[in-house]
Design an enzyme around this catalytic site. Sequence first.
Site, PDB file in Angstrom:
ATOM      1  N   CYS A   5     -13.634   3.249   8.106  1.00 25.78           N
ATOM      2  CA  CYS A   5     -12.442   3.476   8.931  1.00 25.78           C
ATOM      3  C   CYS A   5     -12.228   2.350   9.950  1.00 25.78           C
ATOM      4  O   CYS A   5     -11.095   2.095  10.371  1.00 25.78           O
ATOM      5  CB  CYS A   5     -12.541   4.825   9.638  1.00 25.78           C
ATOM      6  N   GLU A  24      -5.120  -2.442 -17.209  1.00 25.59           N
ATOM      7  CA  GLU A  24      -4.947  -1.039 -16.874  1.00 25.59           C
ATOM      8  C   GLU A  24      -5.703  -0.128 -17.834  1.00 25.59           C
ATOM      9  O   GLU A  24      -6.273   0.883 -17.431  1.00 25.59           O
ATOM     10  CB  GLU A  24      -3.459  -0.674 -16.835  1.00 25.59           C
TER      11      GLU A  24
END
Length: 327
Positions: free
Chosen positions: A228, A65
């Site tokens: 998409c 992270e």
Amino acid sequence: MPSAMTASPITSPGSRGSSGSPESPESPAVPHALHSPVIAWFDEHARDLPWRRPEAGPWGVMVSEFMLQQTPVSRVLPVYEQWLARWPRPADLAAEAPGEAVRAWGRLGYPRRALRLHGAAVAITERHGGDVPREHAQLLALPGIGEYTAAAVASFAYGQRHPVLDTNVRRVFARTATGVEYPPNATTAAERRLARELLPADEDTAARWAAASMELGALVCTAKNPDCARCPVAGLCAWRLAGKPPHDGPPRRGQTYAGTDRQVRGRLLAVLREAVGPVPQAVLDTVWEEPVQRARALDGLVSDGLVEPLEGGAYRLPQTSPPGPRS
């Protein structure tokens, strides 16, 4: 519950202003419709990354992270593996000088993250017996750890229920739930509220949702060329159903590098990382021709605790921890 292909936006009625663009994120009408298709997509398409494997443990998740902030996976992978091989536990890193963390950070960029990670390792060793704490409040209390990192570690390492809002997630939520192409430049209270409303009630599902929505933004709902046709919730996406209106908010911040102080700082640090001892000022002076910018960059590195000045005009990577790395 509507199916994933129901052709209706996630935003509640009345969420648009007079101009036809969303004023702020609203409570989604059918938030649970997103969970199953996105998580199912993640189960099939998630990348096999070392910090997602069980053997990574909480420390491996935390290291990833820190490294992944503003840095792509392809650049992080080799440094991450070298880092964990050298410092498999927080105590191993805490036992080293902070300058060694800066040296091992290499060219990942934003090297203050290395100092913050070293400071967190010291605190974990001193306060928690060398184990990354499980409680969100304890994670947030570690030096160098903010809202995002604490939530990410609690979610990804311990399977807890927290909204995890990185750039990818914010973009997915902006498009699917509020009908805009990009989120604001800085995270808003409205985005945090929306993230909480979209969070599954079950802890395990919530943790999986956090990882899945992040991966969807990284691989499909990308900033420049969203695919998409591959999106599992395209039929629910408010932005797509609105005809993909172009961004009409404040200009998006670009990340310039060439000719900036960041570039000069990087070159100075590269010399210091490669050196086995202190580096004379004269050697650093060859790094960048413009003396005012070079001096400013070097002063900034000293101020940030990334470089230690020595008597006689030499410099080295820090051997002692600074009083507290700035954010």
